[in-house]
Every structure is written in structure tokens, then in C-alpha cells.
Design an enzyme around this catalytic site. Structure first.
Site, PDB file in Angstrom:
ATOM      1  CD  GLU A 465      -2.127   1.129   3.026  1.00 32.02           C
ATOM      2  OE1 GLU A 465      -3.341   0.942   3.158  1.00 32.02           O
ATOM      3  OE2 GLU A 465      -1.328   1.202   3.989  1.00 32.02           O
ATOM      4  CG  ASP A 665      -8.944  -0.732   4.573  1.00 31.88           C
ATOM      5  OD1 ASP A 665      -7.930  -0.331   5.170  1.00 31.88           O
ATOM      6  OD2 ASP A 665      -8.991  -1.810   3.956  1.00 31.88           O
TER       7      ASP A 665
END
Length: 786
Positions: A465, A665
Site C-alpha cells: 500500500e 480503509d
């Protein structure tokens, strides 16, 4: 005006005033003339031709009267200019400019391309220059000059180029008929491979032209007669169409970056032909050999609009894009031709399945039928041409940045910040997060001699990420050194080079490169692909791992070429569920049956659909699927999305960590919605969603809202997190709310993240600053920047 002395002492016979409109490549000459006898001015004194506008002014009165006449005439002139230019090829741009499909035309003579082509059309097909007979009339003697010129013209203007054609019964070299089948096949392979090598950026190719029986297959029949190499390609074979299948296999091999089309006439005006065409298309589609359907549109002067629509609808059911490839209306009477265009063109242009229309010529004496022209040989437009422009200008424009090249800058628009202020702010953030204090500020850590990683400070590890976000930030800010260092670290320590997970990445490692988990997280691969493709477009490709495009395509292909969904946690699966056409949470049997809303990136899929080596239609479908999925995943009242959902959009909490709520998220989801709308503007629901979510957070206090909520709006964490501030501000790009300025001010004034939790907040802050300032851009593989 300078009073009575405006003309000077000698009062010259005339004054020439030149007005240059450089942007539109148009020069207008305004001639102001006066005499001593005429007493009035009339708009009849205005004359116009393709060269410019002439205004004649006459006066018998004093200079004061003359001044007044000139002022009045200039007003008339300006009004006339507005009227004139509103109907002049969109100020020199193609008349389909701003639409999400093209309106193209043919170029017949590559050595004498019409100078006004780009004033009308935005797609190019070579009329005859690309047919085998014209390239290789004598065996092994090649004439490329005209085709090269046409191809290069298309590339220069960033117009889609279609090669016409590879396999056809007509206009084929005569010498091919004298060879045996084995030698014919060898020559066919050579022909197709040469086209692929010479024109690698061809967007489309008519692989087989007019294949239906009794049309023009290369079977040696016909009155001309036709070429006779059908059997060399396999003849009818088991399928009845082996020769066509094998042609497409060769095209797929030698034109890997080109969309492959089939093309035939008499389809839309014949139900029988449409049904036969669909059977052939289905065979090609089942083998993933075809990317679109070409339908010629000659001879429609007496065709029923109802029949055309019916057959278009049938072809659309195949799920493949449709291209109207050879449209013309052969009618001598101007008004009758215009009426036929008014009847037929909209029903062929407006269906979503139709992605473009190519007309077959437009200038008198340069069309294959005598009355299909739209401009006379003196370049005067026929009524049908005027109507065509008027019709296309009346349609809503696609306003997304991909089409316009414009990226909103909310700091400038809403806060009146200067470019210097904005650039200083962004540069300071990059400097701190990449080169600040080792212990409290930076996230980017170089590893000598030529690698670097982004560290999750709180967890003391490296994640795909963060690495992919870091690469995206670097390419957007033109930081090639940092990009290459990050990419080499990820390639060296994180990417699997063999085995079931080949080209996937281990989602997190220690800072020394030791793998902590061999499994992958789908969002990392998505961002790796997009950053690599942008790098390829912005900087060009080098060798080895720095051939960015090849590396991106390897990852992209792998994402769809593992195993289908499985319940076995040891099975590596696709990153996208092919049935659902949605990204999975984790590509293995333990967690590939649900998804994460923040992983859905329809704006990236739109670009992959255009740039990928294969599976292009899948990516178009995935983009549309994600847009529909968002509508089911967010709460209809608050606009909040959960961390995880099932594929149907219902909240999901598989690990007992509250992921059915709006948590960390989910912060990113609204930014994905907003950037998709900013770039492509395909669904107005995205505006409604941004408005709804911003209204919810506004009700909680712009400077004080927390960072975790139940989907119905109950806050259970009071932290006002910088990462969420950034993502909510990105929503302002698509919002029409009056409260957007407050969110933009909050982002401008918030401190750059420091300390233990600076990783996630810092990455989202940096991305948000780029996005909100108009510095998060598409770098198109077909040009330096879109």
C-alpha cells in the site's frame, strides 16, 4: 479611438486592422474603408469567406460621425464573429470533440492530406494505402510512404488510427494466387507481422474484411476474381470459420496492442446477415480473439431506420463494442441527403454500444460514390455537414479531465491561493515526508546504493500500500529518482518472481526486506500498475525492471490469470472475481469471496481498458461495475461506506474487527468516487454521493469530526485524522455543495502528519494535496500528458 485625429493628418484611404486568434489557428482581417459620398452603413457590407471577414464602412459626414459608425460596425462585427465561430468546426477542433466516442474519416492520399481534416474528424482510417495490394504489389517490394504518412498524422494529432485491412478477398496482390498453400501462409504471416512491427501504436485493425459467404472472402471466387488463399489459412475447417479464426490468432500474436475488429457490409440492413455475423463473432469471442464489431454503412439511402436499430440491438447483446466503419449517404439532392443524415446518424451514434463512427470520405471528387461528399471541391459545406456539426455540438460534452485536459485546483478556485503558495505547500509536504527528520517526520528511507522503502512507522514494516502510494506521489511530482528507488526495492524484496504467485507482491515485509507475509493485498497491485503506466508515459521506458510498461502489463495480466475463486486458502486466485467483475480483498481461498470498497478504482480501470495488452473489455466492464457497486455499498442516508462488503455491497465483518463500519480503509472510498467523476464524469450519482457525505461530516463539525462511525452515523472515535480530512476534501472536486470551501480550508490549514502514526495519515495527506490542487493527473501512454 483617438478623437478627431484617429486617422492622422492625411486621413488615409483605409485602415487595416488584423485580429489574430492564435488559439484557433484562424486569422481574421477587418478592413475598414470609408469614402466621402455614402451616407449609411448596413450589415450588407459584411462579407465572409473561408479566408476571413470583410466589413466595409462608408461615410460622407465628419470624422466624429465616422467614429460612431466604426464603433457600431465593430459591435456588429463582434456579434457576427460569435455567430460565425459558433458554427465553425468548434474553433478548428474536430466536431466530435468532447464526446466519449470518435467521429472519424478516411485519408485517401497520404501524401496530400486535407489541411482541414482535423477541423472535422478525430479518427483516421487509410482508405486504400493499407491494403496488401497497395503495399506489396510486387513480391518483396514494399511501398510504405502513403501508409506511413497517414499513420504518423494520426499519432501526431492523437487520433485513433485503424489499419484497414489485413485479410480480404479484394485488392490483394496478384502474385499471391500463384503460390502453393504453404508459401501463401508464409507470406500471410510475413504481411501481418510487418504491419505489427511498423505500426505498433495502431488502435484498431480490420483483421478480416467482408468474410461472409458471397461477400469477399479470399476464396478465389467473385467477378474480379478474388484472392485464393482461404485454404492456406485453414479453410472452413471444423468450425466453418477456421480461416477467420486463424487470421485473428495471427493478428493477436503480431499486433498485441491493437484492438482487433471484424468488418463487413450489408449487416445492419439485413437481419439474415446480422444473424450470420453474430454466429461468427461468437466463435471469435469465445476464444478471446475479437475486441470489437465493424459494421459498414454503405447503401443505406433506402434502408429502414427501424431495421437498422433492430440489428444494432442484436449486435449489442454480444457485449462487444460496435464501430460503424464506412458510413456515407449517396444522394445528389442536398436537402434529401441532409434529411437522411438526420434520420440515420443519431440512431447509429447514440447507442452506448457504439464507440465510434468512421465516414467514408467527405470532399467532392475524392469519394468512391459520386454524391456522398459533404464538402464541395471548393470546400463549401453541404447542408448535411452543417447539420452534422450542429447535432454534435448540441449534445452534452463529456466534461471529465481525461477528455478536456483540465484538472480543478480548489486551493486556487476557492481560497484564491497563488501558484507559488500552492507549490510551496506541496513541496514542503514532500520534503518533510520524504526527507524530514528520521524519527519524527520522514516515511521514505533510502537504502544504498539505489533502493528505498516507505515505512509504516507504527508497525515498523513495509507494505505494498505505502510503496505503491509512494511511487504514485513520485510520478505525479516528477521525482524519477525516488520512483526508481522505491520500485527497485519492491521488485527486489516484495514481488514473487516464480511459483503460483508470480508477479504478485508479498503485502508486507520487514525494513530489511524479509517477507512477513507471502500473501497479497489487491490494492497494492492496482496502484503499482497505475503508477508504472504513468511513469512509462511521463518518462519513457528503459531496460530491465525499468521498462515500466512491460512491468505494469505483467502485473495486470497476472491479476486475471491465476485460479478462479476457491475455498482453499492455499490456492492463489485472481485479484478480480471474473464473474462479479469486482476486485477481491485478498487473492487466495481464505478471503477472495468479499471485497473492500476502497479498493474499487473505476478511473484506473477506464485507463487500463484503453492501454492494456489484453482483457480490455473486462476493464471497461469492471469500471462500470464498480460505479454500480458504490451505490449499493454506501449508506443511503449518510453516504458512509464500510471497510469491507460482500460482492452485493452489504457490510461484512469477517474478522470481528468492526469492518462492517466506516473505519480506516473506508476513508479512501470517497476519494475514489470523486476522482472517477473528475476524470471521466460518467455517472452523476457520484456527485450526489460526494454531496451527501460532505453534508454528513459538515453536520459533525468540519474541524472536529471523528474518524470512525457506524454506517448510520454514530461516531465512536473523536480523533480528527489528517488522512480523513484529505480524503473528504478530495470529495469537493465532484461536489456541488456550498460548504466545500470549509473543507478545503481545513486541509490547507492542517499540520503535516508527524510522529508515530504519520504513515497512513501522511500518505493520504500527500495524495489529497496533489488531487485537490489539480496536480494528480493522467499521463497518457499515447502522448506526453493528456
Amino acid at each position: 479611438m483617438k478623437g478627431n485625429n484617429w486617422f492622422g493628418e492625411k486621413q488615409k484611404k483605409f485602415v487595416n486592422s488584423h485580429i489574430y486568434l492564435k488559439r484557433f489557428n484562424v486569422q481574421i482581417e477587418l478592413y475598414i474603408l470609408y469614402e466621402n459620398v455614402l451616407k449609411e452603413i448596413s450589415t450588407k457590407g459584411i462579407q465572409m469567406n473561408r479566408r476571413g471577414i470583410l466589413i466595409k464602412i462608408s461615410s460622407s459626414d465628419s470624422t466624429q460621425v465616422l467614429n460612431r459608425i466604426i464603433q457600431q460596425t465593430l459591435s456588429i462585427f463582434l456579434i457576427y464573429c460569435l455567430s460565425f465561430f459558433s458554427s465553425f468546426s468548434t474553433f478548428g477542433q474536430p466536431i466530435a470533440n468532447g464526446q466519449d466516442k470518435f467521429l472519424g474519416n478516411i485519408i485517401g492520399n497520404g501524401l496530400n492530406i486535407p489541411s482541414d481534416f482535423s477541423n472535422y474528424w478525430n479518427q483516421v482510417t487509410a482508405e486504400n494505402a493499407g491494403k496488401w495490394q497497395n503495399v506489396e504489389r510486387n513480391q518483396d517490394e514494399y511501398y510504405w510512404a502513403q501508409l506511413d504518412s497517414i499513420y504518423n498524422y494520426a499519432i501526431k494529432h492523437n487520433f485513433p488510427y485503424k489499419h484497414h485491412t489485413l485479410i480480404w478477398g479484394n485488392q490483394q496482390p496478384r502474385w499471391i494466387n500463384e503460390l502453393d498453400s504453404a508459401e501463401q501462409y508464409k507470406q500471410i504471416v510475413e504481411w501481418i507481422s510487418l504491419i505489427g512491427q511498423r505500426y505498433p501504436k495502431a488502435d484498431f485493425c480490420d483483421v478480416v474484411n467482408e468474410p461472409l459467404p458471397d461477400h469477399n472472402p479470399p476464396d478465389g471466387g467473385g467477378s474480379r476474381p478474388r484472392a485464393n488463399y482461404k485454404n492456406a489459412l485453414g479453410g472452413d475447417g471444423v468450425t466453418g470459420w477456421d480461416w477467420v479464426i486463424n487470421s485473428f490468432k495471427l493478428a493477436r500474436k503480431y499486433l498485441p496492442n491493437t484492438k482487433l475488429l471484424i468488418n463487413d457490409y450489408g449487416i445492419l440492413n439485413s437481419t439474415e446477415n446480422t444473424n450470420a455475423y453474430i454466429k461468427l463473432i461468437s466463435i471469435l469471442k469465445d476464444s478471446s480473439l475479437i475486441d470489437g464489431i465493424g459494421c459498414q454503412a454503405h447503401g443505406f439511402e433506402e434502408t429502414s431506420a427501424v431495421l437498422i436499430k433492430s440489428n444494432l440491438d442484436k449486435l449489442a447483446e454480444t457485449g462487444l463494442p460496435i464501430y460503424i466503419t464506412e458510413l456515407d449517404i449517396n444522394i445528389q439532392d442536398d436537402e434529401q441527403q441532409k434529411a437522411k443524415y438526420e434520420e440515420l446518424f443519431p440512431l447509429m451514434w447514440e447507442p452506448p454500444a457504439v464507440k465510434g463512427i468512421t465516414l467514408w470520405g467527405y470532399i467532392q471528387y475524392r469519394t468512391w460514390k459520386p454524391y456522398t461528399y459533404l464538402l464541395t471541391n471548393k470546400l463549401v459545406e453541404r447542408p448535411a455537414m452543417k447539420w452534422l456539426r450542429s447535432y454534435l455540438l448540441s449534445l452534452p460534452k463529456t466534461s471529465g479531465s481525461y477528455y478536456t485536459g483540465n484538472y480543478p485546483n480548489l486551493f486556487a478556485e476557492l481560497l484564491n491561493k497563488s501558484d507559488d503558495e500552492i507549490n510551496t505547500k506541496i513541496d514542503s509536504a514532500f520534503s518533510q515526508l520524504f526527507y524530514g527528520d528520521d524519527k519524527t517526520e520522514r516515511l521514505y528511507y533510502p537504502v544504498e546504493p539505489d533502493m528505498a522503502y516507505i515505512e509504516d512507522i507504527n508497525n515498523t514494516d513495509v507494505r505494498t500500500e505505502g510503496m505503491s502510494y509512494g511511487m504514485m506521489i513520485a510520478v505525479q511530482m516528477n521525482k524519477k529518482k525516488e520512483f526508481d528507488r522505491l520500485w527497485k526495492w519492491a521488485k527486489t524484496y516484495m514481488q514473487h518472481q516464480d511459483g503460483p504467485s508470480k508477479y504478485y507482491f508479498a503485502w508486507h515485509c520487514k525494513t530489511n526486506g524479509e517477507v512477513l507475509s507471502y500473501g497479497s493485498a489487491s490494492d497494492g497491485e492496482e496502484w503499482f500498475v497505475m503508477s508504472l503506466l504513468f511513469a512509462s508515459a511521463r518518462w519513457g521506458d528503459d531496460e530491465g525492471i525499468f521498462n515500466y510498461k512491460v512491468e505494469a502489463q505483467n502485473i495486470l495480466d497476472a491479476m486475471l490469470n491465476k485460479n478462479e475463486s476457491s475455498d482453499d486458502r492455499n490456492v492463489v486466485t485472481n485479484m478480480f472475481n471474473k464473474k462479479e467483475k469486482k476486485v477481491v480483498f485478498v487473492p487466495d481461498g481464505s478471503a477472495d469471496d468479499f471485497t473492500d470498497p476502497s479498493y474499487h478504482l473505476p478511473h484506473y480501470y477506464e485507463l487500463w481498458a484503453r492501454w492494456a495488452d489484453k482483457n480490455n473489455q473486462f476493464w471497461y466492464d469492471a469500471a462500470d461495475t464498480s460505479r454500480e457497486y458504490f451505490k449499493r455499498a454506501v449508506n443511503p442516508k449518510t453516504g458512509l461506506a464500510p471497510d469491507y462488503t460482500k460482492f452485493d455491497g452489504s457490510p461484512y465483518n469477517p474478522f470481528g474487527g468492526g469492518n462492517n463500519n466506516f473505519q480506516f480503509d473506508a476513508w479512501r472510498t470517497i476519494a475514489n468516487v470523486a476522482i472517477d467523476y473528475t476524470w471521466f464524469a460518467k455517472d452523476d450519482w457520484e456527485v450526489e454521493e460526494c454531496n451527501k457525505l460532505l453534508n454528513f461530516f459538515y453536520s459533525k463539525g468540519v474541524k472536529t469530526y471523528g474518524n470512525n462511525f457506524t454506517l448510520d452515523g454514530k461516531q465512536y472515535s473523536n480523533a480528527h485524522s489528517t488522512g480523513l480530512v484529505a480524503m473528504n476534501t478530495v470529495a469537493c472536486l465532484a461536489s456541488t455543495n456550498d460548504n466545500t470551501k470549509d473543507f478545503v480550508e481545513d486541509l490547507w490549514n492542517v499540520e503535516i502528519p508527524t510522529g508515530k502514526y504519520r504513515y497512513y495519515d501522511g500518505m493520504l495527506y500527500m495524495l489529497g494535496m496533489l488531487q485537490v490542487s489539480g496536480n494528480f493527473r493522467i499521463y497518457d501512454l499515447k502522448e506526453t500528458a493528456k
